[in-house]
Enzyme design. Sequence first.
Site, mmCIF file in Angstrom:
data_model
loop_
_atom_site.group_PDB
_atom_site.id
_atom_site.type_symbol
_atom_site.label_atom_id
_atom_site.label_comp_id
_atom_site.label_asym_id
_atom_site.label_seq_id
_atom_site.Cartn_x
_atom_site.Cartn_y
_atom_site.Cartn_z
ATOM 1 N N GLY A 59 0.837 -1.192 0.000
ATOM 2 C CA GLY A 59 0.000 0.000 0.000
ATOM 3 C C GLY A 59 0.868 1.237 0.000
ATOM 4 C CD GLN A 64 3.132 5.868 2.670
ATOM 5 O OE1 GLN A 64 2.156 5.358 2.136
ATOM 6 N NE2 GLN A 64 4.119 5.163 3.211
ATOM 7 C CB CYS A 107 4.867 2.276 7.545
ATOM 8 S SG CYS A 107 4.425 3.743 6.623
ATOM 9 C CG LEU A 108 6.288 0.940 1.567
ATOM 10 C CD1 LEU A 108 5.747 1.227 0.174
ATOM 11 C CD2 LEU A 108 7.368 -0.134 1.510
ATOM 12 C CG HIS A 149 -0.909 1.462 7.273
ATOM 13 N ND1 HIS A 149 -0.052 1.100 8.289
ATOM 14 C CD2 HIS A 149 -0.154 2.137 6.376
ATOM 15 C CE1 HIS A 149 1.170 1.553 7.996
ATOM 16 N NE2 HIS A 149 1.126 2.191 6.845
ATOM 17 C CD GLU A 150 -0.917 2.729 2.686
ATOM 18 O OE1 GLU A 150 -0.509 3.905 2.616
ATOM 19 O OE2 GLU A 150 -0.155 1.776 2.950
ATOM 20 C CG HIS A 153 0.233 7.167 5.266
ATOM 21 N ND1 HIS A 153 1.372 7.657 5.876
ATOM 22 C CD2 HIS A 153 0.410 5.827 5.182
ATOM 23 C CE1 HIS A 153 2.192 6.661 6.150
ATOM 24 N NE2 HIS A 153 1.630 5.529 5.742
#
Length: 186
Positions: A59, A64, A107-108, A149-150, A153
Site C-alpha cells: 500500500g 508518502q 510502513c514504507l 493504515h493508508e 496517511h
Amino acid sequence: MTAQVLIEKKKLEKPPLTIHTLGDRVLRQPAKRVKSVDAEIRQLVREMLQTMYSADGIGLAAPQVGVHKQVIVLDCDPENPATPPIVLINPTIKSSSSDICILQEGCLSIPGVYLEVKRPEVIEVSYRDEYGRPQTLIAKELLSRAIQHEMDHLNGVLFVDRVENKLALNEALIKHKFSPKAVKSV
C-alpha cells in the site's frame, strides 16, 4: 476497465517517486480531496504503483511521496500478476465492525519497524476509482488493515502513532535510527 493503470508488478532500479520517511514534515500534512479524476491523477496512480512495487509494499498513500491528494494504491497480492491493484480516491470509511484485531504493521515510510496496532476487523469504505466512478467496498483481514493504515496517511497519521506498547515502539525506532520524538500519539 482498469487497463489504464495496469502496470507490471516489478521492481524498478529507479522508481519514479521518492518515499518520505518518519520525521519528514510532509507526512504530517493532511491530504486534499481530488476535485477531478483525470489523466494527471491516473499518471500519479501509475507512478505510485511502480514506486510501491519497487519498495516491496502492499500500500502507498500519495502523502508518502510528497503529494497532498487523497489517493491510495493497494495490492495485497503483489506476487500474483492476475490480481489487479486497488485504487482509492477520496476514500471515506462508512462503517467499521466492533470486532477489533491486533496485528503487526509496517510502513514504507518507516522501514524495518514492525509493531502491533489495534484496528477494526471489517470496514465499509466508499471511494472513487481511477475513472472517478463511485465505488463501495467491504474489506476484511489484510485489505481492511491496509486501507485503514493508508487512510491514516491522508490525515497525517502514521501507524506508530497508534502503537500502545511505548517501550517496544521506542526500542524499534531507535534501533532503526528514527527519533521517538517524531511520533504523535493519537
